[in-house]
Every structure is written in C-alpha cells, then in structure tokens.
Design a protein around this motif. Structure first.
Motif, PDB file in Angstrom:
ATOM      1  N   ALA A  12       0.845  -1.192   0.000  1.00 61.47           N
ATOM      2  CA  ALA A  12       0.000   0.000   0.000  1.00 61.47           C
ATOM      3  C   ALA A  12       0.878   1.239   0.000  1.00 61.47           C
ATOM      4  N   HIS A  13       0.392   2.290  -0.641  1.00 64.96           N
ATOM      5  CA  HIS A  13       1.108   3.558  -0.736  1.00 64.96           C
ATOM      6  C   HIS A  13       0.100   4.669  -0.450  1.00 64.96           C
ATOM      7  N   SER A  14       0.251   5.309   0.695  1.00 67.91           N
ATOM      8  CA  SER A  14      -0.682   6.362   1.090  1.00 67.91           C
ATOM      9  C   SER A  14      -0.473   7.602   0.227  1.00 67.91           C
ATOM     10  N   ARG A  15      -1.501   7.970  -0.513  1.00 63.18           N
ATOM     11  CA  ARG A  15      -1.386   9.142  -1.375  1.00 63.18           C
ATOM     12  C   ARG A  15      -1.235  10.418  -0.556  1.00 63.18           C
ATOM     13  N   ARG A  16      -1.924  10.521   0.571  1.00 63.06           N
ATOM     14  CA  ARG A  16      -1.904  11.757   1.347  1.00 63.06           C
ATOM     15  C   ARG A  16      -0.669  11.899   2.224  1.00 63.06           C
ATOM     16  N   LEU A  17      -0.128  10.772   2.708  1.00 64.07           N
ATOM     17  CA  LEU A  17       0.982  10.846   3.660  1.00 64.07           C
ATOM     18  C   LEU A  17       2.303  10.338   3.094  1.00 64.07           C
ATOM     19  N   ALA A  18       2.283   9.796   1.870  1.00 59.90           N
ATOM     20  CA  ALA A  18       3.494   9.291   1.209  1.00 59.90           C
ATOM     21  C   ALA A  18       4.120   8.124   1.961  1.00 59.90           C
ATOM     22  N   LEU A  19       3.328   7.413   2.751  1.00 59.38           N
ATOM     23  CA  LEU A  19       3.830   6.270   3.504  1.00 59.38           C
ATOM     24  C   LEU A  19       3.635   4.995   2.689  1.00 59.38           C
ATOM     25  N   VAL A  20       4.539   4.042   2.859  1.00 59.77           N
ATOM     26  CA  VAL A  20       4.441   2.759   2.164  1.00 59.77           C
ATOM     27  C   VAL A  20       4.558   1.636   3.186  1.00 59.77           C
ATOM     28  N   TRP A  21       3.867   0.537   2.904  1.00 54.74           N
ATOM     29  CA  TRP A  21       3.996  -0.631   3.768  1.00 54.74           C
ATOM     30  C   TRP A  21       3.593  -1.876   3.000  1.00 54.74           C
ATOM     31  N   HIS A  22       4.138  -3.006   3.461  1.00 53.92           N
ATOM     32  CA  HIS A  22       3.828  -4.298   2.868  1.00 53.92           C
ATOM     33  C   HIS A  22       2.673  -4.941   3.619  1.00 53.92           C
ATOM     34  N   ARG A  23       1.727  -5.463   2.872  1.00 53.91           N
ATOM     35  CA  ARG A  23       0.667  -6.253   3.485  1.00 53.91           C
ATOM     36  C   ARG A  23       1.197  -7.658   3.791  1.00 53.91           C
ATOM     37  N   GLY A  24       0.638  -8.282   4.795  1.00 55.48           N
ATOM     38  CA  GLY A  24       1.015  -9.650   5.122  1.00 55.48           C
ATOM     39  C   GLY A  24       2.402  -9.801   5.695  1.00 55.48           C
ATOM     40  N   HIS A  25       3.024  -8.692   6.113  1.00 59.62           N
ATOM     41  CA  HIS A  25       4.391  -8.753   6.612  1.00 59.62           C
ATOM     42  C   HIS A  25       4.468  -9.624   7.860  1.00 59.62           C
ATOM     43  N   PHE A  26       5.355 -10.597   7.845  1.00 63.84           N
ATOM     44  CA  PHE A  26       5.588 -11.546   8.929  1.00 63.84           C
ATOM     45  C   PHE A  26       4.457 -12.560   9.101  1.00 63.84           C
ATOM     46  N   ALA A  27       3.508 -12.584   8.168  1.00 61.85           N
ATOM     47  CA  ALA A  27       2.479 -13.625   8.219  1.00 61.85           C
ATOM     48  C   ALA A  27       3.101 -14.973   7.884  1.00 61.85           C
ATOM     49  N   ARG A  28       2.425 -16.038   8.259  1.00 63.74           N
ATOM     50  CA  ARG A  28       2.888 -17.382   7.955  1.00 63.74           C
ATOM     51  C   ARG A  28       2.569 -17.722   6.501  1.00 63.74           C
ATOM     52  N   PRO A  29       3.479 -18.408   5.797  1.00 65.03           N
ATOM     53  CA  PRO A  29       3.209 -18.769   4.402  1.00 65.03           C
ATOM     54  C   PRO A  29       1.946 -19.595   4.221  1.00 65.03           C
ATOM     55  N   GLY A  30       1.513 -20.294   5.268  1.00 63.39           N
ATOM     56  CA  GLY A  30       0.269 -21.037   5.164  1.00 63.39           C
ATOM     57  C   GLY A  30      -0.947 -20.144   5.064  1.00 63.39           C
ATOM     58  N   ASN A  31      -0.772 -18.857   5.368  1.00 63.80           N
ATOM     59  CA  ASN A  31      -1.861 -17.877   5.296  1.00 63.80           C
ATOM     60  C   ASN A  31      -1.530 -16.776   4.295  1.00 63.80           C
ATOM     61  N   VAL A  32      -1.030 -17.159   3.128  1.00 65.75           N
ATOM     62  CA  VAL A  32      -0.682 -16.170   2.109  1.00 65.75           C
ATOM     63  C   VAL A  32      -1.950 -15.462   1.645  1.00 65.75           C
ATOM     64  N   PRO A  33      -1.989 -14.128   1.722  1.00 70.92           N
ATOM     65  CA  PRO A  33      -3.173 -13.402   1.244  1.00 70.92           C
ATOM     66  C   PRO A  33      -3.449 -13.686  -0.224  1.00 70.92           C
ATOM     67  N   ALA A  34      -4.715 -13.596  -0.591  1.00 70.24           N
ATOM     68  CA  ALA A  34      -5.127 -13.874  -1.968  1.00 70.24           C
ATOM     69  C   ALA A  34      -4.595 -12.812  -2.922  1.00 70.24           C
ATOM     70  N   SER A  35      -4.512 -13.168  -4.194  1.00 67.26           N
ATOM     71  CA  SER A  35      -4.064 -12.236  -5.230  1.00 67.26           C
ATOM     72  C   SER A  35      -4.960 -11.001  -5.255  1.00 67.26           C
ATOM     73  N   ALA A  36      -4.350  -9.852  -5.549  1.00 68.22           N
ATOM     74  CA  ALA A  36      -5.102  -8.596  -5.541  1.00 68.22           C
ATOM     75  C   ALA A  36      -4.287  -7.515  -6.231  1.00 68.22           C
ATOM     76  N   ASP A  37      -4.947  -6.391  -6.527  1.00 63.90           N
ATOM     77  CA  ASP A  37      -4.208  -5.223  -6.978  1.00 63.90           C
ATOM     78  C   ASP A  37      -3.290  -4.747  -5.855  1.00 63.90           C
ATOM     79  N   SER A  38      -2.156  -4.183  -6.232  1.00 67.70           N
ATOM     80  CA  SER A  38      -1.182  -3.681  -5.268  1.00 67.70           C
ATOM     81  C   SER A  38      -0.770  -2.285  -5.707  1.00 67.70           C
ATOM     82  N   ASP A  39      -0.546  -1.395  -4.752  1.00 67.29           N
ATOM     83  CA  ASP A  39      -0.148  -0.034  -5.118  1.00 67.29           C
ATOM     84  C   ASP A  39       1.230  -0.001  -5.768  1.00 67.29           C
TER      85      ASP A  39
END
Length: 355
Positions: free
Chosen positions: A173-200
């Motif tokens: 994700a990339h915050s348009r208003r605050l210019a912040l970036v972060w990864h989704r699912g960070h440190f999650a277990r590979p058994g719980n990989v989030p589903a495919s989706a659009d990414s910033d």
C-alpha cells in the motif's frame, strides 16, 4: 559508464523441465512462451553490487526456470575480474554488463531494461541478486497478468530467505496523502498467504514488468539511487491507468537488504537509514499542489521518521541517527544521487543487492 562483457554464445534452453508446475505455459521457442493465445518473449534482469556468491545463486534460480529467458542480463557493479569470469561462465549464452562503479539500483535497472526492450522483450523479470525464485514463478506471473486488463507488473508473495516461515511481501500500500508505504502480510505465515489482488506497487526484489507499460510510464527515478523508486513508479503507472498485481503464491525468497547491512533485520543500517529517510521526503517535496505537498511532507517527517527512529539499535544512534538527519537535510534541499559518505566507504564483504 561501463562495458558490456558478453560470454561466448550457446543455444538457450528450451522445453519444459520435469516436475514443472501444471499451470506452466509451454515453450514455443527459446525465450518465448504462449500466453492468452500469443507468443511473448521474456527477459530477466539481475542487478548486483558485489557479493558474487549470492548473485550466482540468483542466476541459478533463473536458469532452473520452466521458461528460457532471452536473455538474462546481469548488471555486475564493482566486481573483481575473477568474480566476473565465474559469472560469465554461469551465464554463458546470456550477458553480463560489468560496471566499475556502483551507479545505484534504479540506474542499473534502467540500463538493463533499455537493453532488454531493444532486444524485443515483451516482459522483463527484475530480480535482486539476494533473491531466488521458484522454477514456476514467471509462468505463474504471466498467467496472472493474462487474467486482467492493462497489467504493468506482477509480483509474487516473498518470504525471508533466513526464515521462510515468515512473509516479507504479500501486496503493498502507498498512502497518497501521507506518502507512507507498507507491505501487506508482513511476517504472516506462508500457510496464510493473502489472496491475489491489486497492489499499489511491487518491490523491485522480484517483479515481472510489462515492456508496454515501461515504455508508457517511463524508467525509474535514478536520483533516488536506491529505495522508494518502486513505489514512485507504481504511482505513475496507476495514474496512467495501469494495474499492478500481487500474486498470492509464495514463489520467491529474499535475503533482505544485505547491501545496506540489515541482513534480514528490521533494524536499520547507516546507508539504508539515509536513503529511506531522504527519498520519501524528496518525493513529498516534489508533489505538485501546496496542500498535498504539505500533507505528504508532514506524513514523512512525523510518522515515517518516527518509525525509522524506532529501528535504530541503541549502540548505533551516533552513526545511524546522524544518517537519518542527513537524509532529512538532503531530501529537503534536493541533494540526490549517491550519498557522499558511501562514495568514500571501503569495500566490505557480505554486501549484496540494492534492496
């Protein structure tokens, strides 16, 4: 800027390897695969700064792919002659671009991308030299791209190489208003990989990029040198109507920013602290429109700087804290490119990649 060193040519591999993923596309010619009823050519780019051992591992994972790249281009920066020879032997039939100096991740990618596109590539895989891919990675990314309209880039889920039980990237994700970036699912277990989706945005660690999108959006910002250039490129791509897709399959392992001394840790090394502070601030300061520029600048100087300060080891406050302060100063003033202190830094072992 450098010299091309191309190894003696030999025919590139063709055909599907035993044990390939059942969804892998059939190869119709070296470097060409059939996707959505048409043939496409795929190249690969590896950007390397020293650490030849890690680079050879990244190259080996590319050579084990279920498709044959045409070609693999490796930008080898500040390599010793013996290390270049070993790399050329591993990449016989492909190409090594040897540079005497470290020109930065963004400039090295732009150099190799220009070469790959001139050779007719339709898609180009960017891979850090401290990352390795599953043999079916590119096939799966191509399938994902074919399912959606105007896809500029696709990147799979990525786990830490030192701890594959933890995810590093599963969308961003990339915050348009605050210019912040972060990864989704960070440190999650590979058994719980989030589903495919659009990414910033898709990090430059492992991303399959459309040649058509690259020509339309333009190259990476070379003045950033390293860090944040992928988020900035993603914003430009989305502004031009392109989509960036995260593929919800774990197909890449990343040793994580060894070039900047982090070695898989969330704690910042001096070089990383500087660029991670400077580049988002410069991005914010370059924003057209006073209100959005103010909002982004405030976001970087409060939330982002505060977060970076929590990532400094107490024993390194004098050096890493000063690097953060220098990043603020240079980001505000627009002093970009390679950090001057890095120009004076001696070679050190264990430095790899630019991420």
């Amino acid at each position: 800027m450098g010299r091309d060193r191309r190894a003696p040519a030999r025919p590139l591999r063709g055909g599907r390897r035993d044990g390939a993923h059942p969804a892998a596309r059939a190869i119709v010619a070296p470097g060409a695969v059939t996707v959505a009823g048409r043939d496409v050519r795929v190249a690969a780019v590896v950007v390397a700064w020293r650490e030849p051992g890690a680079t050879l591992e990244a190259v080996a994972s590319l050579l084990a792919s279920t498709i044959a790249f045409e070609p693999i281009l490796c930008v080898a920066q500040e390599y010793e002659p013996d290390d270049l020879d070993a790399l050329e032997r591993a990449l016989r039939g492909h190409e090594v671009i040897a540079l005497a100096d470290n020109i930065g991740f963004a400039a090295a990618v732009n150099l190799a991308m220009g070469r790959a596109l001139a050779m007719g590539a339709d898609w180009v895989l960017l891979l850090n030299n401290d990352a390795t891919i599953d043999p079916t990675c590119v096939d799966r990314c191509l399938v994902e791209a074919a399912r959606h309209h105007r896809v500029a880039a696709v990147g799979p889920a990525v786990a830490y190489a030192h701890d594959p039980s933890r995810l590093w990237f599963a969308g961003a994700a990339h915050s348009r208003r605050l210019a912040l970036v972060w990864h989704r699912g960070h440190f999650a277990r590979p058994g719980n990989v989030p589903a495919s989706a659009d990414s910033d945005y898709i990090p430059g660690c492992c991303v399959l990029v459309s040649a058509a999108a690259w020509r339309d959006v333009g190259p990476l910002r070379e003045d950033f040198f390293m860090y944040y250039e992928d988020a900035e490129w993603g914003e430009r791509a989305r502004a031009r109507g392109w989509h960036l897709r995260y593929l919800g399959e774990l197909l890449c392992l990343h040793a994580m920013a060894l070039s900047s001394g982090q070695d898989g840790s969330r704690l910042l090394a001096e070089s990383a602290a500087y660029y991670l502070e400077r580049n988002p601030l410069r991005y914010a300061r370059d924003t057209p429109g006073p209100l959005l520029r103010l909002s982004r600048t405030a976001g970087v100087l409060t939330v982002w700087t505060g977060y970076n300060l929590t990532r400094i080891r107490p024993s390194q406050w004098a050096t890493v804290g000063w690097a953060v302060a220098q990043g603020i100063r240079d980001g505000w003033n627009g002093t970009m490119g390679r950090r001057q202190a890095d120009d004076r830094a001696p070679r050190r072992a264990g430095a790899t990649g630019e991420r």
